[in-house]
Motif scaffolding. Structure first.
Motif, PDB file in Angstrom:
ATOM      1  N   PRO A   1       0.952  -1.160   0.000  1.00  0.00           N
ATOM      2  CA  PRO A   1      -0.056  -0.001  -0.235  1.00  0.00           C
ATOM      3  C   PRO A   1       0.868   1.233   0.091  1.00  0.00           C
ATOM      4  O   PRO A   1       1.846   1.303   0.708  1.00  0.00           O
ATOM      5  N   LEU A   2       0.388   2.260  -0.998  1.00  0.00           N
ATOM      6  CA  LEU A   2       1.139   3.564  -0.874  1.00  0.00           C
ATOM      7  C   LEU A   2       0.301   4.636  -0.461  1.00  0.00           C
ATOM      8  O   LEU A   2      -0.710   4.936  -1.367  1.00  0.00           O
ATOM      9  N   LEU A   3       0.647   5.063   0.722  1.00  0.00           N
ATOM     10  CA  LEU A   3      -0.435   6.032   1.213  1.00  0.00           C
ATOM     11  C   LEU A   3       0.004   7.540   0.895  1.00  0.00           C
ATOM     12  O   LEU A   3       0.972   8.048   1.599  1.00  0.00           O
ATOM     13  N   ARG A   4      -0.317   8.167  -0.021  1.00  0.00           N
ATOM     14  CA  ARG A   4       0.198   9.602  -0.375  1.00  0.00           C
ATOM     15  C   ARG A   4      -0.810  10.634   0.304  1.00  0.00           C
ATOM     16  O   ARG A   4      -1.876  10.462   0.440  1.00  0.00           O
ATOM     17  N   GLY A   5       0.062  11.626   0.663  1.00  0.00           N
ATOM     18  CA  GLY A   5      -0.745  12.622   1.422  1.00  0.00           C
ATOM     19  C   GLY A   5      -0.833  12.361   2.896  1.00  0.00           C
ATOM     20  O   GLY A   5      -1.517  12.826   3.532  1.00  0.00           O
ATOM     21  N   TYR A   6      -0.271  11.188   3.300  1.00  0.00           N
ATOM     22  CA  TYR A   6      -0.392  10.752   4.717  1.00  0.00           C
ATOM     23  C   TYR A   6       0.942  10.965   5.484  1.00  0.00           C
ATOM     24  O   TYR A   6       2.019  11.174   4.723  1.00  0.00           O
ATOM     25  N   ALA A   7       0.786  11.323   6.814  1.00  0.00           N
ATOM     26  CA  ALA A   7       2.065  11.423   7.653  1.00  0.00           C
ATOM     27  C   ALA A   7       1.887  10.635   9.124  1.00  0.00           C
ATOM     28  O   ALA A   7       0.798  10.316   9.352  1.00  0.00           O
ATOM     29  N   VAL A   8       3.128  10.526   9.742  1.00  0.00           N
ATOM     30  CA  VAL A   8       2.920   9.845  11.047  1.00  0.00           C
ATOM     31  C   VAL A   8       2.554  10.707  12.121  1.00  0.00           C
ATOM     32  O   VAL A   8       3.234  11.835  12.195  1.00  0.00           O
ATOM     33  N   MET A   9       1.698  10.288  12.830  1.00  0.00           N
ATOM     34  CA  MET A   9       1.143  11.058  14.139  1.00  0.00           C
ATOM     35  C   MET A   9       1.884  10.574  15.301  1.00  0.00           C
ATOM     36  O   MET A   9       2.236  11.589  16.152  1.00  0.00           O
ATOM     37  N   SER A  10       2.110   9.260  15.262  1.00  0.00           N
ATOM     38  CA  SER A  10       3.018   8.762  16.587  1.00  0.00           C
ATOM     39  C   SER A  10       3.429   7.279  16.173  1.00  0.00           C
ATOM     40  O   SER A  10       2.609   6.576  15.351  1.00  0.00           O
ATOM     41  N   ALA A  11       4.561   6.760  16.860  1.00  0.00           N
ATOM     42  CA  ALA A  11       4.793   5.546  16.969  1.00  0.00           C
ATOM     43  C   ALA A  11       4.774   4.892  18.177  1.00  0.00           C
ATOM     44  O   ALA A  11       4.842   5.684  19.352  1.00  0.00           O
ATOM     45  N   ASN A  12       4.167   3.776  18.450  1.00  0.00           N
ATOM     46  CA  ASN A  12       3.481   3.452  19.646  1.00  0.00           C
ATOM     47  C   ASN A  12       4.382   2.187  20.104  1.00  0.00           C
ATOM     48  O   ASN A  12       4.678   1.213  19.134  1.00  0.00           O
ATOM     49  N   GLY A  13       4.452   2.041  21.470  1.00  0.00           N
ATOM     50  CA  GLY A  13       5.037   0.549  22.162  1.00  0.00           C
ATOM     51  C   GLY A  13       5.464   0.731  23.513  1.00  0.00           C
ATOM     52  O   GLY A  13       5.646   2.104  24.156  1.00  0.00           O
ATOM     53  N   GLY A  14       5.915  -0.216  23.938  1.00  0.00           N
ATOM     54  CA  GLY A  14       6.614  -0.019  25.270  1.00  0.00           C
ATOM     55  C   GLY A  14       8.292  -0.157  25.287  1.00  0.00           C
ATOM     56  O   GLY A  14       8.990   0.718  24.859  1.00  0.00           O
ATOM     57  N   ALA A  15       8.726  -1.425  25.264  1.00  0.00           N
ATOM     58  CA  ALA A  15      10.159  -1.768  25.230  1.00  0.00           C
ATOM     59  C   ALA A  15      10.508  -1.623  23.850  1.00  0.00           C
ATOM     60  O   ALA A  15      11.625  -1.109  23.591  1.00  0.00           O
ATOM     61  N   CYS A  16       9.810  -1.746  22.850  1.00  0.00           N
ATOM     62  CA  CYS A  16       9.972  -1.538  21.299  1.00  0.00           C
ATOM     63  C   CYS A  16       8.859  -1.200  20.645  1.00  0.00           C
ATOM     64  O   CYS A  16       7.496  -1.086  21.156  1.00  0.00           O
ATOM     65  N   LEU A  17       8.938  -0.799  19.429  1.00  0.00           N
ATOM     66  CA  LEU A  17       7.939  -0.609  18.452  1.00  0.00           C
ATOM     67  C   LEU A  17       7.037  -1.454  18.320  1.00  0.00           C
ATOM     68  O   LEU A  17       7.191  -2.534  18.060  1.00  0.00           O
ATOM     69  N   GLU A  18       5.668  -1.021  18.272  1.00  0.00           N
ATOM     70  CA  GLU A  18       4.471  -2.035  18.175  1.00  0.00           C
ATOM     71  C   GLU A  18       3.611  -1.634  17.047  1.00  0.00           C
ATOM     72  O   GLU A  18       3.224  -2.742  16.254  1.00  0.00           O
ATOM     73  N   SER A  19       3.125  -0.379  16.827  1.00  0.00           N
ATOM     74  CA  SER A  19       2.605   0.166  15.916  1.00  0.00           C
ATOM     75  C   SER A  19       2.671   1.540  15.416  1.00  0.00           C
ATOM     76  O   SER A  19       3.560   2.364  16.344  1.00  0.00           O
ATOM     77  N   VAL A  20       2.184   2.323  14.164  1.00  0.00           N
ATOM     78  CA  VAL A  20       2.494   3.455  13.832  1.00  0.00           C
ATOM     79  C   VAL A  20       0.993   4.044  13.484  1.00  0.00           C
ATOM     80  O   VAL A  20       0.130   3.162  12.755  1.00  0.00           O
ATOM     81  N   ASP A  21       0.573   5.122  14.177  1.00  0.00           N
ATOM     82  CA  ASP A  21      -0.517   5.712  13.832  1.00  0.00           C
ATOM     83  C   ASP A  21      -0.115   6.772  12.476  1.00  0.00           C
ATOM     84  O   ASP A  21       0.715   7.767  12.524  1.00  0.00           O
ATOM     85  N   VAL A  22      -1.191   6.652  11.710  1.00  0.00           N
ATOM     86  CA  VAL A  22      -0.971   7.559  10.492  1.00  0.00           C
ATOM     87  C   VAL A  22      -2.214   8.278  10.340  1.00  0.00           C
ATOM     88  O   VAL A  22      -3.417   7.718  10.501  1.00  0.00           O
ATOM     89  N   ALA A  23      -2.269   9.480   9.578  1.00  0.00           N
ATOM     90  CA  ALA A  23      -3.465  10.308   9.339  1.00  0.00           C
ATOM     91  C   ALA A  23      -3.114  11.163   8.203  1.00  0.00           C
ATOM     92  O   ALA A  23      -2.086  11.439   7.559  1.00  0.00           O
TER      93      ALA A  23
END
Length: 370
Positions: free
Chosen positions: A220-242
């Motif tokens: 998937p190529l999401l154009r016009g989107y950017a990262v709101m936050s990277a989420n996780g505890g000890a390491c990365l688990e998910s990314v929120d984009v909008a």
């Protein structure tokens, strides 16, 4: 301390530096080629260490041949190569202080070519320091230099053509890419900049190749989107984009979460300016090209006489421009050092300047699109 005397000091053994050193030596110049990497090649022609590399090579046959030709040109007694060496000082136009392993040395030259390359440009966001969040350049180094694949799934996010390169190389290395998140969505610019883009030659072909790789892998190529936050505890688990609205703000009601163990992020590149600044070289601000760039003439010489700057360390342009600028800088640096220019070198300069102008127009097109 004994000071070594050379005609030209070339700092950086990437595409631009190797080109400069080779052309200068071809004219008979005595060259000191200094690089802080253990192997020549820089970022684009990065060479893996045979001791720990087990990955698949991402270097094409064409680039392998080009790199071999660059090495052949510096395989001469006129070029003294200092790998794993750090330049910590430049003074007295031009004496460089060099930390070479456990030794220190000084090298004096009549002219200097700085080909120090570029660094990733990254903007902070919530979670950007989590383990698992790496830069686009870091991802390239892991795969090309170490044969290490980032932990999947991977989200590639940011802005600029380097994202396509990083994502395509991950796919080729067998890494699962969950999505490519591109901030720019200037589709209309493709038509407005078509006249510039068609001047890219092999660059345009490579861009299409990367896009085909992603399309074939159904990324998937999401154009016009950017990262709101990277989420996780000890390491990365998910990314929120909008999506990004026309006024540059997040459309938070349309935000969604993508599971990821690694995020490759970058907002393009910016020149490495530490060494030019030691010499007080004048800079020009170019917002579409990574910020501060070096002011240079058609010889690649800065406003400091005898100091040449070539490749991405002067102005971001990619490997093709770096190779050409290195050749132009190497020939002119040798000439500045008092070495007579040959007829073949004069002809080479005419050809290279013509190609340089064409590729600069391609670069302009990319800048407006991204």
């Amino acid at each position: 301390m004994t000071i070594e005397e050379v005609d030209i000091a070339v700092i950086g053994a990437g595409a631009a530096g190797l080109s400069a050193a080779g052309e200068a030596a071809k004219l008979g110049a005595k060259v000191a080629l200094v690089d802080d990497n253990q192997h020549p090649g820089g970022q684009y022609f990065r060479q893996p260490s045979p001791k720990n590399y087990t990955g698949t090579s991402l270097i094409s046959e064409r680039d392998r041949a080009r790199f071999a030709a660059l090495l052949k040109k510096i395989d001469t007694p006129l070029v003294k190569y200092y790998p794993g060496a750090t330049v910590w000082d430049i003074h007295d136009r031009f004496t460089i202080g060099l930390a070479d392993g456990e030794r220190s040395r000084r090298i004096r030259s009549s002219a200097i070519v700085i080909a120090a390359g570029a660094i990733d440009q990254v903007y902070p966001f919530p979670g950007w320091t989590l383990p698992g969040v790496i830069t686009a350049g870091g991802s390239q180094n892991l795969i090309k230099g170490m044969g290490v694949a980032p932990v999947a799934p991977v989200v590639v996010a940011g802005n600029g053509p380097l994202l396509l390169v990083a994502a395509a190389n991950l796919v080729v290395a067998g890494v699962q890419v969950a999505a490519v998140v591109e901030a720019s969505n200037q589709s209309w610019s493709l038509f407005r900049q078509a006249g510039n883009l068609i001047r890219g030659g092999s660059n345009l072909g490579l861009a299409m190749k990367y896009l085909r790789t992603l399309h074939k892998a159904k990324i998937p190529l999401l154009r016009g989107y950017a990262v709101m936050s990277a989420n996780g505890g000890a390491c990365l688990e998910s990314v929120d984009v909008a999506p990004i609205s026309r006024d540059g703000k997040f459309e938070r009601t349309r935000a969604h979460r993508i599971a990821a163990k690694t995020m490759v992020t970058g907002m393009g590149l910016t020149p490495s300016l530490e060494l030019p600044r030691l010499l007080g070289i004048e800079e020009v601000e170019m917002p579409l090209r990574g910020g501060a760039n070096i002011a240079r003439d058609e010889k690649m010489m800065s406003r400091v006489q005898g100091a040449f700057v070539a490749g991405d360390g002067g102005s971001i342009g990619g490997v093709e421009l770096s190779l050409i600028e290195g050749r132009i800088a190497g020939i002119n640096a040798a000439n500045y050092a008092g070495i007579v220019m040959s007829k073949s070198s004069e002809a080479s300069l005419i050809r290279d300047r013509s190609v340089h102008k064409r590729l600069c127009k391609f670069r302009t097109g990319l800048e407006y699109i991204f």
